[in-house]
Design an enzyme around this catalytic site. Structure first.
Site, PDB file in Angstrom:
ATOM      1  N   ASP A   1       0.795  -1.247   0.000  1.00 15.56           N
ATOM      2  CA  ASP A   1       0.000   0.000   0.000  1.00 15.56           C
ATOM      3  C   ASP A   1       0.822   1.289   0.000  1.00 15.56           C
ATOM      4  O   ASP A   1       0.470   2.254   0.693  1.00 15.56           O
ATOM      5  CB  ASP A   1      -0.964   0.010   1.198  1.00 15.56           C
ATOM      6  CG  ASP A   1      -1.927  -1.164   1.186  1.00 15.56           C
ATOM      7  OD1 ASP A   1      -1.866  -1.963   0.248  1.00 15.56           O
ATOM      8  OD2 ASP A   1      -2.743  -1.276   2.120  1.00 15.56           O
TER       9      ASP A   1
ATOM     10  N   LYS B   1      -6.698  -4.906  -3.029  1.00 19.94           N
ATOM     11  CA  LYS B   1      -7.366  -5.554  -1.897  1.00 19.94           C
ATOM     12  C   LYS B   1      -8.391  -4.613  -1.278  1.00 19.94           C
ATOM     13  O   LYS B   1      -8.133  -3.424  -1.128  1.00 19.94           O
ATOM     14  CB  LYS B   1      -6.322  -6.011  -0.863  1.00 19.94           C
ATOM     15  CG  LYS B   1      -5.489  -4.885  -0.280  1.00 19.94           C
ATOM     16  CD  LYS B   1      -4.378  -5.447   0.583  1.00 19.94           C
ATOM     17  CE  LYS B   1      -3.532  -4.393   1.243  1.00 19.94           C
ATOM     18  NZ  LYS B   1      -4.180  -3.549   2.227  1.00 19.94           N
TER      19      LYS B   1
ATOM     20  N   VAL C   1       3.123   0.422   4.233  1.00 22.57           N
ATOM     21  CA  VAL C   1       2.412   1.187   5.272  1.00 22.57           C
ATOM     22  C   VAL C   1       1.006   0.645   5.452  1.00 22.57           C
ATOM     23  O   VAL C   1       0.432   0.087   4.529  1.00 22.57           O
ATOM     24  CB  VAL C   1       2.350   2.683   4.907  1.00 22.57           C
ATOM     25  CG1 VAL C   1       3.744   3.274   4.856  1.00 22.57           C
ATOM     26  CG2 VAL C   1       1.623   2.939   3.586  1.00 22.57           C
ATOM     27  N   THR C   2       0.424   0.864   6.662  1.00 18.80           N
ATOM     28  CA  THR C   2       1.121   1.290   7.857  1.00 18.80           C
ATOM     29  C   THR C   2       1.513   0.065   8.677  1.00 18.80           C
ATOM     30  O   THR C   2       0.864  -0.974   8.594  1.00 18.80           O
ATOM     31  CB  THR C   2       0.241   2.237   8.740  1.00 18.80           C
ATOM     32  OG1 THR C   2      -0.905   1.499   9.195  1.00 18.80           O
ATOM     33  CG2 THR C   2      -0.194   3.460   7.973  1.00 18.80           C
TER      34      THR C   2
ATOM     35  N   CYS D   1      -2.061  -2.330   7.846  1.00 18.30           N
ATOM     36  CA  CYS D   1      -2.006  -3.279   6.728  1.00 18.30           C
ATOM     37  C   CYS D   1      -0.784  -4.185   6.758  1.00 18.30           C
ATOM     38  O   CYS D   1      -0.851  -5.347   6.341  1.00 18.30           O
ATOM     39  CB  CYS D   1      -2.122  -2.534   5.412  1.00 18.30           C
ATOM     40  SG  CYS D   1      -3.783  -1.851   5.208  1.00 18.30           S
TER      41      CYS D   1
HETATM   42  N1  TIU Z   1      -2.666   0.402   4.283  1.00 18.99           N
HETATM   43  C1  TIU Z   1      -3.111   0.636   5.519  1.00 18.99           C
HETATM   44  O1  TIU Z   1      -2.392   0.489   6.490  1.00 18.99           O
HETATM   45  N2  TIU Z   1      -4.409   1.147   5.648  1.00 18.99           N
HETATM   46  C2  TIU Z   1      -4.831   1.948   6.672  1.00 18.99           C
HETATM   47  O2  TIU Z   1      -5.994   2.332   6.728  1.00 18.99           O
HETATM   48  N3  TIU Z   1      -3.879   2.328   7.592  1.00 18.99           N
HETATM   49  C3  TIU Z   1      -4.028   3.201   8.630  1.00 18.99           C
HETATM   50  O3  TIU Z   1      -3.123   3.300   9.434  1.00 18.99           O
HETATM   51  N4  TIU Z   1      -5.143   3.908   8.724  1.00 18.99           N
END
Ligand code: TIU
Length: 223
Positions: free
Chosen positions: A26, A131, A159-160, A164
């Site tokens: 992500d 996803k 991240v994060t 995720c």
């Molecule tokens: N990719 C991911 O971590 N999605 C999130 O929503 N992360 C947050 O920390 N909000």
């Protein structure tokens, strides 16, 4: 067989380059640039940008070595039929998934904000997994792709860290994949969560996997 060893916690990780994939989670504008989903949730997104450069170094090396590289993107269909109504309203924020922001509709596939940052942009032949959830294995073909490629070990960036990345590592671990998370290639909006999320992975003898960093990973890869 090209058995290698990576310095890591809680102990050295043994892996074979031929059965190891790089998984980048992500690294989308929506999470690392202002005006996207991360900011809509009330976060300062700038600390996450520090993950781009070390991740790029690992990505370059994985490409040179011909390793399998998988990118993921969290997001939804334009009609939002794959977005749980609960996810849509969570947080009670002013700007929600599907609303128009400066980078297009938030967390919607095909929009500029949903796509991966230019520095880490996927090359032809590198699978991109879209996803709908936090984990890369839920409602995707990630496991199928990894199994078909004979992958056993995952080097994880993205991240994060506590959302995720952690969700995906837990899903992967339950499926028998060995995950090593690179601490400088994963980022959080909260320094305390970054620390705790990494600690959780490597605690209890590596309950979910290993933690290393880009320098030690590059050295182990023989770069
Ligand atoms: N990719 C991911 O971590 N999605 C999130 O929503 N992360 C947050 O920390 N909000």
């Amino acid at each position: 067989m090209a058995q290698k060893k990576m310095d890591a916690e809680p102990y050295e990780l043994e892996f074979d380059r031929n059965t190891t994939a790089l998984l980048i989670i992500d690294m989308q504008r929506d999470f690392v640039m202002p005006g996207g989903f991360g900011e809509a949730l009330g976060n300062d997104v700038t600390p996450l940008q520090a993950t781009i450069e070390p991740t790029r170094r690992v990505l370059d090396t994985a490409r040179k070595l011909g390793m399998l590289i998988i990118h993921t993107r969290e997001g939804h269909r334009p009609d939002l039929t794959d977005c749980p109504p609960t996810k849509l309203v969570r947080g009670r924020g002013k700007t929600r998934i599907g609303d128009v922001g400066p980078m297009g509709r938030i967390l919607v596939r095909g929009e500029v904000g949903h796509d991966i940052v230019p520095e880490l942009y996927p090359k032809a032949g590198e699978p991109v997994i879209d996803k709908p959830g936090k984990g890369a294995f839920y409602a995707t073909d990630a496991e199928l792709i990894l199994r078909n490629s004979g992958i056993k070990t995952l080097i994880v960036c993205g991240v994060t860290t506590e959302v995720c990345v952690n969700t995906t590592v837990r899903e992967a671990n339950d499926r028998g994949f060995e995950c090593v998370v690179l601490s400088d290639c994963v980022g959080s909006y909260f320094p305390e969560f970054q620390k705790a999320a990494l600690a959780m992975i490597k605690a209890q003898g590596g309950i979910f996997g290993w933690v290393s960093d880009s320098k030690r990973a590059l050295s182990a890869l023989g770069a």
